[in-house]
Motif scaffolding. Structure first.
Motif, PDB file in Angstrom:
ATOM      1  N   ASN A   6      19.492  40.975  55.909  1.00 12.78           N
ATOM      2  CA  ASN A   6      19.848  40.538  57.261  1.00 12.78           C
ATOM      3  C   ASN A   6      20.101  41.699  58.216  1.00 12.78           C
ATOM      4  O   ASN A   6      20.655  41.502  59.293  1.00 12.78           O
ATOM      5  CB  ASN A   6      21.084  39.638  57.199  1.00 12.78           C
ATOM      6  CG  ASN A   6      20.767  38.244  56.697  1.00 12.78           C
ATOM      7  OD1 ASN A   6      20.279  37.403  57.444  1.00 12.78           O
ATOM      8  ND2 ASN A   6      21.006  38.004  55.418  1.00 12.78           N
ATOM      9  N   GLU A  54      15.381  37.127  61.813  1.00 11.87           N
ATOM     10  CA  GLU A  54      16.022  36.097  60.990  1.00 11.87           C
ATOM     11  C   GLU A  54      17.474  36.438  60.641  1.00 11.87           C
ATOM     12  O   GLU A  54      18.116  35.701  59.895  1.00 11.87           O
ATOM     13  CB  GLU A  54      15.230  35.911  59.679  1.00 11.87           C
ATOM     14  CG  GLU A  54      13.751  35.599  59.868  1.00 11.87           C
ATOM     15  CD  GLU A  54      13.547  34.300  60.623  1.00 11.87           C
ATOM     16  OE1 GLU A  54      14.319  33.352  60.373  1.00 11.87           O
ATOM     17  OE2 GLU A  54      12.628  34.237  61.461  1.00 11.87           O
ATOM     18  N   SER A  55      17.998  37.545  61.156  1.00 10.48           N
ATOM     19  CA  SER A  55      19.342  37.971  60.751  1.00 10.48           C
ATOM     20  C   SER A  55      20.402  36.940  61.128  1.00 10.48           C
ATOM     21  O   SER A  55      20.525  36.544  62.284  1.00 10.48           O
ATOM     22  CB  SER A  55      19.697  39.311  61.394  1.00 10.48           C
ATOM     23  OG  SER A  55      21.026  39.670  61.047  1.00 10.48           O
ATOM     24  N   LYS A  56      21.181  36.534  60.141  1.00  6.95           N
ATOM     25  CA  LYS A  56      22.235  35.543  60.398  1.00  6.95           C
ATOM     26  C   LYS A  56      23.468  36.175  61.046  1.00  6.95           C
ATOM     27  O   LYS A  56      24.379  35.471  61.473  1.00  6.95           O
ATOM     28  CB  LYS A  56      22.628  34.839  59.099  1.00  6.95           C
ATOM     29  CG  LYS A  56      23.268  35.724  58.046  1.00  6.95           C
ATOM     30  CD  LYS A  56      23.552  34.915  56.786  1.00  6.95           C
ATOM     31  CE  LYS A  56      24.190  35.755  55.701  1.00  6.95           C
ATOM     32  NZ  LYS A  56      24.407  34.981  54.455  1.00  6.95           N
ATOM     33  N   TYR A  57      23.498  37.515  61.099  1.00  5.75           N
ATOM     34  CA  TYR A  57      24.648  38.196  61.700  1.00  5.75           C
ATOM     35  C   TYR A  57      24.431  38.539  63.172  1.00  5.75           C
ATOM     36  O   TYR A  57      25.320  39.086  63.818  1.00  5.75           O
ATOM     37  CB  TYR A  57      24.968  39.477  60.923  1.00  5.75           C
ATOM     38  CG  TYR A  57      25.348  39.218  59.487  1.00  5.75           C
ATOM     39  CD1 TYR A  57      26.515  38.536  59.172  1.00  5.75           C
ATOM     40  CD2 TYR A  57      24.520  39.626  58.443  1.00  5.75           C
ATOM     41  CE1 TYR A  57      26.860  38.273  57.857  1.00  5.75           C
ATOM     42  CE2 TYR A  57      24.859  39.370  57.122  1.00  5.75           C
ATOM     43  CZ  TYR A  57      26.025  38.695  56.834  1.00  5.75           C
ATOM     44  OH  TYR A  57      26.362  38.436  55.528  1.00  5.75           O
ATOM     45  N   TYR A  61      27.007  37.156  65.491  1.00  6.13           N
ATOM     46  CA  TYR A  61      28.399  37.350  65.065  1.00  6.13           C
ATOM     47  C   TYR A  61      29.295  37.551  66.285  1.00  6.13           C
ATOM     48  O   TYR A  61      28.985  38.329  67.186  1.00  6.13           O
ATOM     49  CB  TYR A  61      28.491  38.572  64.149  1.00  6.13           C
ATOM     50  CG  TYR A  61      29.896  38.937  63.745  1.00  6.13           C
ATOM     51  CD1 TYR A  61      30.524  38.280  62.698  1.00  6.13           C
ATOM     52  CD2 TYR A  61      30.591  39.941  64.413  1.00  6.13           C
ATOM     53  CE1 TYR A  61      31.814  38.608  62.326  1.00  6.13           C
ATOM     54  CE2 TYR A  61      31.886  40.278  64.045  1.00  6.13           C
ATOM     55  CZ  TYR A  61      32.487  39.609  63.003  1.00  6.13           C
ATOM     56  OH  TYR A  61      33.766  39.940  62.643  1.00  6.13           O
ATOM     57  N   ASP A  78      30.031  27.460  52.173  1.00  3.10           N
ATOM     58  CA  ASP A  78      29.233  28.660  51.922  1.00  3.10           C
ATOM     59  C   ASP A  78      30.059  29.601  51.056  1.00  3.10           C
ATOM     60  O   ASP A  78      31.277  29.687  51.209  1.00  3.10           O
ATOM     61  CB  ASP A  78      28.893  29.339  53.261  1.00  3.10           C
ATOM     62  CG  ASP A  78      28.063  30.603  53.081  1.00  3.10           C
ATOM     63  OD1 ASP A  78      27.312  30.670  52.095  1.00  3.10           O
ATOM     64  OD2 ASP A  78      28.172  31.510  53.920  1.00  3.10           O
TER      65      ASP A  78
END
Length: 488
Positions: free
Chosen positions: A97, A192-195, A198, A225
């Protein structure tokens, strides 16, 4: 470089993109110390003990025009235990990520099998872009001695630094910045980074409790999660971990903390420091969730944590976790069927007992839950949101002076005896002249009166506080009363 990007129409990309940077390496190469230096804060716990960092830590910072999200990871381990496997999976997830990875090595040690494994993960994750996305950071380079082994790994960006002396830390920041600009220019950021989204804004909610009462498991169950590493080993969590979370229209920061145990059971300086951080988290939280193990009952340590919550006047929720174990014990010990009526009556009895023992925070709602079965966990989020709503209330529209004066009518007033000369004595009763409301972290009211603070009995202060909460319908949060003597 930045000017050319702006001329070529990348202004919007610079505004919206945050660069995700992970710090990886084997244990004890200085990753957490570097993380603290890069984000300019002492967030990560550091020590010479291998494996100090287990969960990932995340922090936003800004350098020049760009915003960065730095991720501190644990040192890669040998997959010998469940904790090892959890730590390693989080490292791999962080790499996948990330836009940039800082691969930290120790100038004074040889490149070993764990580091070879990390390099292979980088090659597999980034493929032909490994040199666009990786910086090899050789820490502990205070001496002029060089380890030629690190220059033969096929990584183009190599920088010697010293976290101890802060040598080349600014150069590293600039190298990260340069690499980020190139990634934006060539459209190579990890989409696609989920962070990427943030955020650090939100109501701060800390989970505190003794070791192994289920704090991390509860957070994972709420988030649905495996964000936090859990195991049956007490003391698995070593640092306070901030986890952004959105529920309905509200932003929250869930904070997992190390378990707090008795001083006589603290086995190391690292644990002592972790516990200090854990207790310190209470002070900076907006809401504190005290987790107890209801299958074991309340302990002295639970009461000490309740005192810390009371001391800092924090809104709180008490989660009686492992309720499923308690019910199972009852089912095993009683031949009669345990029905819903029995369970509800048991909850009432236990809640009364908890309130009696944790009387300092008797305003805190109590929920009987199970992280394992997710029993009643949905209620927690609504309870948190309800407290948030209560904290946001404004009491300035109330006629507070009238409310307080009415309270004085139904109770004997404290008085002081003032002597005049040798024979004359005068009784002076407590009188209120004004009440001023302050919208602070919790509802705060200043009572302007004719007594010094020490002259007002504690029981009378508690009477005013408790009755004001009832009149204003303040149910689940503490309030603060300040007493100020009117000057003649």
């Amino acid at each position: 470089m930045l000017d050319s990007l702006l001329k070529n129409g990348y202004t919007e990309k610079l505004k919206v993109n945050k660069i995700v940077v992970s710090i990886i390496g084997k244990p004890n190469v200085g990753k957490s110390t570097l993380f603290n230096l890069l984000v300019n804060k002492g967030i990560a716990v550091t020590s010479e003990t291998e494996g100090t960092t287990r969960d990932i830590l995340i922090k936003k910072t800004k350098f020049k025009e760009l915003e960065f999200i730095f991720i501190d990871t644990g040192g890669l381990l040998k997959n010998e235990t469940d904790i090892d496997i959890s730590v390693n999976s989080k490292i791999i997830d962080a790499i996948k990520n990330s836009d940039i990875v800082l691969f930290v090595v120790d100038n004074n040690s040889y490149f070993n099998q764990l580091e070879e494994e990390l390099l292979n993960i980088l090659r597999k994750s980034f493929s032909k872009n490994i040199n666009n996305k990786t910086i090899l950071v050789i820490n502990k380079s205070e001496s002029k001695q060089e380890n030629p082994e690190y220059y033969s790994l096929g990584l183009n960006d190599v920088l010697k630094i010293s976290c101890k002396t802060k040598m080349n830390i600014d150069e590293l920041k600039f190298k990260i910045y340069e690499k980020s600009i190139k990634l934006i220019e060539n459209d190579l950021l990890n989409k696609e980074s989920k962070y990427r989204d943030y955020q650090e804004e939100g109501v701060k909610i800390s989970f505190v409790g003794r070791p192994n009462v289920g704090k991390s498991s509860l957070i994972n169950a709420i988030l649905n999660d495996d964000r936090v590493i859990v195991s049956d080993i007490a003391g698995t969590t070593r640092d306070s971990i901030d986890i952004p979370f959105k529920f309905e229209d509200s932003n929250f920061i869930l904070i997992d903390t190390p378990g707090v145990r008795r001083k006589s059971n603290i086995s190391s300086k690292l644990e002592a420091y972790s516990i200090t951080r854990s207790i310190g988290t209470i002070k900076y939280s907006d809401i504190v969730i005290l987790v107890i193990d209801i299958s074991e009952g309340l302990t002295r340590q639970d009461k000490r944590l309740a005192f810390q919550i009371y001391k800092h006047l924090k809104p709180a929720i008490i989660l009686a976790n492992k309720f499923d174990l308690l019910i199972d014990n009852y089912r095993n010990n009683f031949k009669n069927k345990i029905d819903n009526n029995f369970i509800e009556n048991l909850k009432y009895e236990l809640a009364d007992s908890i309130r009696e023992q944790l009387y300092l925070i008797n305003y805190a709602p109590i929920y009987f839950v199970s992280a394992k079965t997710k029993y009643q966990l949905d209620n927690i989020l609504y309870a948190i949101k309800s407290i948030k709503t209560e904290l946001e209330r404004d009491f300035s529209q109330y006629n507070l002076l009238e409310i307080f004066q009415n309270m004085l009518l139904s109770v004997p007033l404290p008085y002081i005896v003032e002597s005049k000369g040798t024979k004359k004595q005068k009784k002076i009763k407590f009188k209120i002249y004004d009440v001023i409301y302050y919208k602070e972290d919790i509802p705060t009211f200043k009572v302007v009166n004719n007594f010094d603070f020490k002259e007002i009995p504690e029981s009378f202060k508690n009477y005013l506080k408790n009755n004001l909460s009832k009149i204003l319908n303040i149910n689940n949060i503490p309030i603060k009363l300040l007493f100020s003597r009117k000057l003649s």
